[in-house]
Design a protein around this motif. Sequence first.
Motif, PDB file in Angstrom:
ATOM      1  N   SER A 186       0.931  -1.213   0.153  1.00 12.88           N
ATOM      2  CA  SER A 186       0.075  -0.044  -0.042  1.00 12.88           C
ATOM      3  C   SER A 186       0.829   1.291  -0.194  1.00 12.88           C
ATOM      4  O   SER A 186       0.648   2.081  -0.736  1.00 12.88           O
ATOM      5  CB  SER A 186      -0.926   0.107   1.365  1.00 12.88           C
ATOM      6  OG  SER A 186      -1.901   1.075   1.317  1.00 12.88           O
ATOM      7  N   LEU A 212       2.504   1.753  -3.306  1.00 10.81           N
ATOM      8  CA  LEU A 212       1.648   2.135  -4.362  1.00 10.81           C
ATOM      9  C   LEU A 212       1.427   3.886  -4.397  1.00 10.81           C
ATOM     10  O   LEU A 212       0.981   4.267  -5.296  1.00 10.81           O
ATOM     11  CB  LEU A 212       0.273   1.598  -4.283  1.00 10.81           C
ATOM     12  CG  LEU A 212       0.048  -0.297  -4.519  1.00 10.81           C
ATOM     13  CD1 LEU A 212      -1.104  -0.568  -4.580  1.00 10.81           C
ATOM     14  CD2 LEU A 212       0.773  -0.242  -5.785  1.00 10.81           C
ATOM     15  N   ARG A 240       2.980   6.112  -7.368  1.00 11.11           N
ATOM     16  CA  ARG A 240       1.728   6.001  -8.056  1.00 11.11           C
ATOM     17  C   ARG A 240       1.750   6.745  -9.353  1.00 11.11           C
ATOM     18  O   ARG A 240       1.249   6.008 -10.411  1.00 11.11           O
ATOM     19  CB  ARG A 240       0.628   6.777  -7.323  1.00 11.11           C
ATOM     20  CG  ARG A 240       0.560   8.375  -6.991  1.00 11.11           C
ATOM     21  CD  ARG A 240      -0.665   8.413  -6.089  1.00 11.11           C
ATOM     22  NE  ARG A 240      -0.387   9.751  -5.702  1.00 11.11           N
ATOM     23  CZ  ARG A 240       0.166  10.298  -4.687  1.00 11.11           C
ATOM     24  NH1 ARG A 240       0.836   9.454  -4.020  1.00 11.11           N
ATOM     25  NH2 ARG A 240       0.455  11.666  -4.278  1.00 11.11           N
ATOM     26  N   LEU A 257       2.172   3.680 -12.066  1.00 11.95           N
ATOM     27  CA  LEU A 257       1.331   2.546 -11.919  1.00 11.95           C
ATOM     28  C   LEU A 257      -0.106   3.107 -12.712  1.00 11.95           C
ATOM     29  O   LEU A 257      -0.252   4.120 -12.418  1.00 11.95           O
ATOM     30  CB  LEU A 257       1.150   2.050 -10.369  1.00 11.95           C
ATOM     31  CG  LEU A 257       2.589   1.752  -9.673  1.00 11.95           C
ATOM     32  CD1 LEU A 257       2.345   1.761  -8.132  1.00 11.95           C
ATOM     33  CD2 LEU A 257       2.898   0.069 -10.217  1.00 11.95           C
ATOM     34  N   SER A 317      -4.279   0.949  -9.056  1.00 11.87           N
ATOM     35  CA  SER A 317      -3.798   1.289  -7.904  1.00 11.87           C
ATOM     36  C   SER A 317      -4.667   1.830  -6.855  1.00 11.87           C
ATOM     37  O   SER A 317      -4.489   1.636  -5.398  1.00 11.87           O
ATOM     38  CB  SER A 317      -2.574   2.319  -8.248  1.00 11.87           C
ATOM     39  OG  SER A 317      -1.918   2.763  -6.877  1.00 11.87           O
ATOM     40  N   GLU A 318      -5.314   2.977  -7.057  1.00 13.46           N
ATOM     41  CA  GLU A 318      -6.284   3.529  -6.444  1.00 13.46           C
ATOM     42  C   GLU A 318      -7.513   2.743  -5.852  1.00 13.46           C
ATOM     43  O   GLU A 318      -8.116   3.009  -4.777  1.00 13.46           O
ATOM     44  CB  GLU A 318      -6.932   4.773  -7.164  1.00 13.46           C
ATOM     45  CG  GLU A 318      -5.870   5.936  -7.405  1.00 13.46           C
ATOM     46  CD  GLU A 318      -5.292   6.307  -6.228  1.00 13.46           C
ATOM     47  OE1 GLU A 318      -5.909   6.633  -5.136  1.00 13.46           O
ATOM     48  OE2 GLU A 318      -3.819   6.580  -6.083  1.00 13.46           O
ATOM     49  N   ARG A 352      -5.383   0.238  -3.112  1.00 14.77           N
ATOM     50  CA  ARG A 352      -4.624   0.871  -1.833  1.00 14.77           C
ATOM     51  C   ARG A 352      -5.623   1.005  -0.708  1.00 14.77           C
ATOM     52  O   ARG A 352      -5.298   0.492   0.515  1.00 14.77           O
ATOM     53  CB  ARG A 352      -4.003   2.470  -2.192  1.00 14.77           C
ATOM     54  CG  ARG A 352      -2.956   2.255  -2.654  1.00 14.77           C
ATOM     55  CD  ARG A 352      -2.440   3.684  -2.842  1.00 14.77           C
ATOM     56  NE  ARG A 352      -2.721   4.390  -1.809  1.00 14.77           N
ATOM     57  CZ  ARG A 352      -2.904   5.798  -1.971  1.00 14.77           C
ATOM     58  NH1 ARG A 352      -3.385   6.185  -2.947  1.00 14.77           N
ATOM     59  NH2 ARG A 352      -3.246   6.599  -0.642  1.00 14.77           N
TER      60      ARG A 352
END
Length: 362
Positions: A66, A69, A73, A76, A81-82, A85
């Motif tokens: 987490s 990421l 970010r 990615l 990713s969002e 997390r």
Amino acid sequence: MAQQHLDPRNSTAVAADALAGYLRAQATEFLRALRTHRETGGGAAGGAEESTDAALALRRSARRISGTLHTFRPLLDADWSESLRPELAWLSGTLGREHAYAARLDRLVAALNRLSGATAALPSQAGAAVAGRSAGSERAGPGPGGTRAPAAPDRGSLTIGAAKAGALLDRQLTLARTRAHSAALQALGSSRFHAVADSVAVLASEVPLTPTAPALDLRPLAAAAHDRLRDAVAGLPLLTAGHPYNAEALVHGLSPDTAPHPQDAPWHQVRLLLRLHRYALEVLHPQAVPVDMRLLAAGEALNRHRDASEAASAAAAAARTPRIAPATAYALGVLHADQRHEVEAARFAFQQSWQKETVSTS
């Protein structure tokens, strides 16, 4: 703060391959811990210790994935990713509560023993009954020693109430721990967790980098994490923390407001940012992060700060229990003040270590 050997700017260019390798390694650790947890029966008899270790390993990997990421970010896939997390944050928080309650109870009982001059564990028969129903939690013990010299009136009042305060904390925190254990088991069997595990399984073999990621350098993003930490530390009241006692820290301690202590939030944020900085360094230095004793000392001080702050809140919450005896409330009040002193000592230790870091690199 001047640049130092752990400042991410001081390394040579680091390609996105390092990020992909780190995330794959953490995902593999996550899956290995999950397999161990399942093989040990999730805390069933005979495998409780291994299951607990596996749950903590799951949490460590989830935190690192987490945090990574978050820091990296821009390299990615944003949607992936969002979405992952917050799910990892949910999992990490759920898995950490049982251990936190157990550690908090140990800390508070040890402090009560120290403050009351007890030579043995404070009795907590009611709490032990609850603990007996919780796997791996047994807390029965003899009462305070009877050979001590007569105490002063205030110490006498503390000793009288300390045993009952210990029993009350044992009941409350062991019950909270039992509920946290059940919540963790329920979470690990939920469809929500299975979706997280599926995403991590994909991550173990393929990291969803953006098309431009291979051409980017990781150092600027790691340096940004370092700068956020530095800026957050700059916002702390280090002049106040430079004194061993901050009387203002007790003003809100036992007030009717049960919100977290208003002075603690910025320090907790610095602890989080220090952790993110450390994870970024792990990405940049996949073999071994260079050891920096000053950074380690700062992290240890912030961990002590968090532990003492949460213990003080638990003592204050117990003191608000309806219809408790005055001696019990008095003991809990002294315990709360003791833990707030520990908070101030941790802030002082952090201030000392951070200033040494600044001076030595200026």
